[in-house]
Write a protein that holds these residues in place. Structure first.
Motif, short mmCIF file in Angstrom:
data_model
loop_
_atom_site.label_atom_id
_atom_site.label_comp_id
_atom_site.label_asym_id
_atom_site.label_seq_id
_atom_site.Cartn_x
_atom_site.Cartn_y
_atom_site.Cartn_z
N THR A 158 12.65 2.26 63.24
CA THR A 158 12.11 2.46 61.90
C THR A 158 11.12 1.35 61.56
N LYS A 159 10.39 1.57 60.48
CA LYS A 159 9.57 0.54 59.85
C LYS A 159 10.18 0.23 58.48
N ASP A 160 9.63 -0.79 57.83
CA ASP A 160 10.06 -1.11 56.48
C ASP A 160 9.66 0.04 55.55
N ALA A 161 10.66 0.65 54.92
CA ALA A 161 10.39 1.83 54.09
C ALA A 161 9.75 1.50 52.76
N ALA A 162 9.71 0.21 52.38
CA ALA A 162 9.13 -0.16 51.09
C ALA A 162 8.06 -1.24 51.20
N GLY A 163 8.07 -2.02 52.26
CA GLY A 163 7.11 -3.11 52.40
C GLY A 163 5.84 -2.69 53.11
N SER A 165 4.77 -4.30 55.93
CA SER A 165 4.82 -4.80 57.31
C SER A 165 4.62 -3.67 58.31
N GLU A 166 3.94 -4.01 59.42
CA GLU A 166 3.72 -3.05 60.50
C GLU A 166 4.77 -3.18 61.60
N LYS A 167 5.75 -4.04 61.41
CA LYS A 167 6.74 -4.29 62.45
C LYS A 167 7.60 -3.05 62.68
N ILE A 168 8.02 -2.91 63.94
CA ILE A 168 8.92 -1.83 64.35
C ILE A 168 10.28 -2.45 64.67
N TYR A 169 11.31 -1.91 64.05
CA TYR A 169 12.67 -2.41 64.25
C TYR A 169 13.46 -1.38 65.06
N VAL A 170 14.11 -1.84 66.13
CA VAL A 170 14.81 -0.95 67.04
C VAL A 170 16.28 -1.36 67.13
N PHE A 171 17.18 -0.41 66.87
CA PHE A 171 18.62 -0.60 66.98
C PHE A 171 19.10 0.26 68.14
N ASP A 172 19.39 -0.37 69.26
CA ASP A 172 19.79 0.38 70.47
C ASP A 172 21.30 0.53 70.49
N GLY A 173 21.77 1.78 70.48
CA GLY A 173 23.19 2.04 70.53
C GLY A 173 23.81 2.20 69.16
N THR A 174 25.11 2.51 69.14
CA THR A 174 25.84 2.72 67.89
C THR A 174 26.76 1.56 67.56
N ALA A 175 26.83 0.55 68.41
CA ALA A 175 27.66 -0.63 68.15
C ALA A 175 27.02 -1.81 68.87
N ASN A 176 26.31 -2.65 68.10
CA ASN A 176 25.58 -3.76 68.70
C ASN A 176 25.32 -4.79 67.61
N TYR A 180 15.85 -5.42 68.03
CA TYR A 180 14.57 -5.72 68.66
C TYR A 180 13.44 -5.48 67.66
N VAL A 181 12.50 -6.43 67.62
CA VAL A 181 11.41 -6.35 66.65
C VAL A 181 10.08 -6.42 67.40
N PHE A 182 9.27 -5.38 67.26
CA PHE A 182 7.93 -5.35 67.84
C PHE A 182 6.91 -5.56 66.73
N PRO A 183 5.84 -6.32 66.99
CA PRO A 183 4.90 -6.66 65.91
C PRO A 183 4.16 -5.46 65.32
N ARG A 184 3.86 -4.46 66.15
CA ARG A 184 3.14 -3.28 65.67
C ARG A 184 3.55 -2.08 66.51
N MET A 185 3.11 -0.91 66.08
CA MET A 185 3.41 0.31 66.82
C MET A 185 2.81 0.27 68.22
N ARG A 186 1.64 -0.32 68.35
CA ARG A 186 0.95 -0.36 69.65
C ARG A 186 1.79 -1.10 70.68
N GLU A 187 2.32 -2.26 70.30
CA GLU A 187 3.14 -3.03 71.23
C GLU A 187 4.41 -2.27 71.60
N HIS A 211 21.42 2.79 59.38
CA HIS A 211 20.90 1.56 58.81
C HIS A 211 19.47 1.76 58.28
N LEU A 212 18.99 0.75 57.54
CA LEU A 212 17.69 0.90 56.88
C LEU A 212 17.04 -0.47 56.71
N VAL A 213 15.71 -0.50 56.92
CA VAL A 213 14.90 -1.69 56.59
C VAL A 213 14.12 -1.35 55.33
#
Length: 394
Positions: A158-163, A165-176, A180-187, A211-213
């Protein structure tokens, strides 16, 4: 008699003496050669012995160095483990300090929380007074873009739903506990490995994919025994800002096809929502309006949307949209819509189909700023661009 004649007469007399001297000289040379040979042999023996001792000493030193290296690695591992434990203890102490002020304040906070929950229950199922003039609903899926395959079959991106920021936030799995944070969609699209991503270590592991950013904060779900907490985590300074035990008893998985998700935190044009289910009405889902600042429950609703065969849900302009599938994955579809303001009747909502994909959605995150959904489908990260219509036009 001339001198040469005298010399010739003396030669027979001198010859034996010369031969004797020559013999002595040869014996002397042989003795010296024998002595040199003995010394060379002695030197060779000593050199061989020294080489053997040096080789043995070298092997001994190498063994000691290997043992020292192993001990150093063990000590470093212990030091790193101790540092991690100390860091975790510091975070837990900080968190406990924020959650456990002076006793009078705790009593006041608990009383206030009980009053807020009671107020929310009193207002249960009342019509919602909207904060914005948003009156859109989904008409269709306009386009689908498959970005890549990353991580396990279940997860969330996901991305920040209200801000902004161009960052991409990744939650791998259902229990962790690592985001992981990527600076932009391109990366995120180009990089195939997580080594290019920044990592955020959370103080507590998450459960599910709900979850939600939102506005620089991560709102994620933590399971503690039989209860569930909503943790508000500041992404800038990496600290827990607030947490709240979700005020619902005997919770059950909110989606029939996603058994690990008990609470789905969603964002729309109106703010934050929580989608959940309890044993009290185990057939259908419930909806709650959340205060993003305090995590208080502002209002609660029982919805007519069934849990069975549901794989995800999101809120658009105050209307809950539930996505259904089958246990043998086919085309997902929005088959139940519940509008808390009463503007849109469920029977008037469009039946929205998603394009056929790989399997079943593990998460669906609506971004109200971009009007698109970030989906995780069997390890594939997908973007759905939505076609919107006014509610009255549906």
């Amino acid at each position: 008699m001339g001198p040469w004649r005298c010399l010739l007469l003396l030669l027979p007399l001198l010859a034996p003496a010369l031969r004797a001297q020559q013999q002595q000289f040869m014996e002397y040379v042989e003795r010296r050669i024998t002595l040199l040979e003995e010394r060379i042999s002695q030197w060779h023996d000593q050199s061989s012995r020294y080489s053997t001792e040096l080789r043995d000493f070298k092997n001994q030193v190498l063994g000691m160095l290997e043992a020292a290296e192993k001990e150093r690695e063990a000590l470093r591992a212990e030091a790193e483990g101790a540092a991690v434990r100390v860091d975790r203890l510091e975070r837990e102490v900080d968190y406990l300090e924020t959650q456990n002020p002076a006793p009078p304040c705790v009593e006041v906070d608990e009383t206030l929380m009980d009053k807020q929950v009671a107020t929310a229950k009193q207002r249960k199922n009342e019509k919602y007074t909207k904060l914005t003039d948003c009156s859109d609903t989904i008409a269709s899926v306009r386009a689908m873009k498959i970005l890549k395959r990353f991580g396990s079959t279940s997860g969330l991106w996901t991305k920040d739903a209200a801000g902004s920021s161009e960052k991409i936030y990744v939650f791998d799995g259902t229990a962790n506990d690592t985001v992981y944070v990527f600076p932009r969609m391109r990366e995120f699209t180009l990089f195939s490995a997580t080594r290019k991503a920044a990592r955020i270590k959370l103080p507590y592991p998450w459960v599910g994919t709900g979850h939600l950013v939102y506005d620089g904060h991560l709102y994620y779900i933590r399971q503690q025994g039989l209860s569930f907490q909503v943790i508000k985590f500041n992404l800038a300074n990496k600290t827990v800002v607030d947490s709240s035990v979700f005020p619902a008893e005997e919770q059950i998985p909110v989606f029939g096809l996603s058994p690990s998700t008990y609470i789905e935190v969603s964002a729309d044009e109106e703010g934050l929502w929580a989608i959940y289910a309890t044993k009290e009405d185990e057939k259908n889902m419930c909806l709650a309006k959340l205060d993003p600042a305090s995590l208080d429950i502002e209002q609660m609703w029982d919805t007519p949307c069934p849990r069975e065969n549901a794989e995800g849900a999101f809120v658009v302009c105050g209307a809950l949209h539930v996505v259904y599938n089958t246990r043998l994955p086919s085309r997902a579809r929005v088959q139940c819509v519940f509008d808390v303001s009463g503007t849109l009747a469920p029977e008037d909502a469009s039946l929205v189909y998603f394009p056929k994909r790989y399997g079943s959605h593990a998460s669906l995150k609506y971004n109200p700023q971009e009007r698109q959904i970030y989906a995780w489908d069997d390890g594939y990260q997908i973007i759905y661009r939505m076609e919107m219509k006014k509610k009255l036009e549906v």
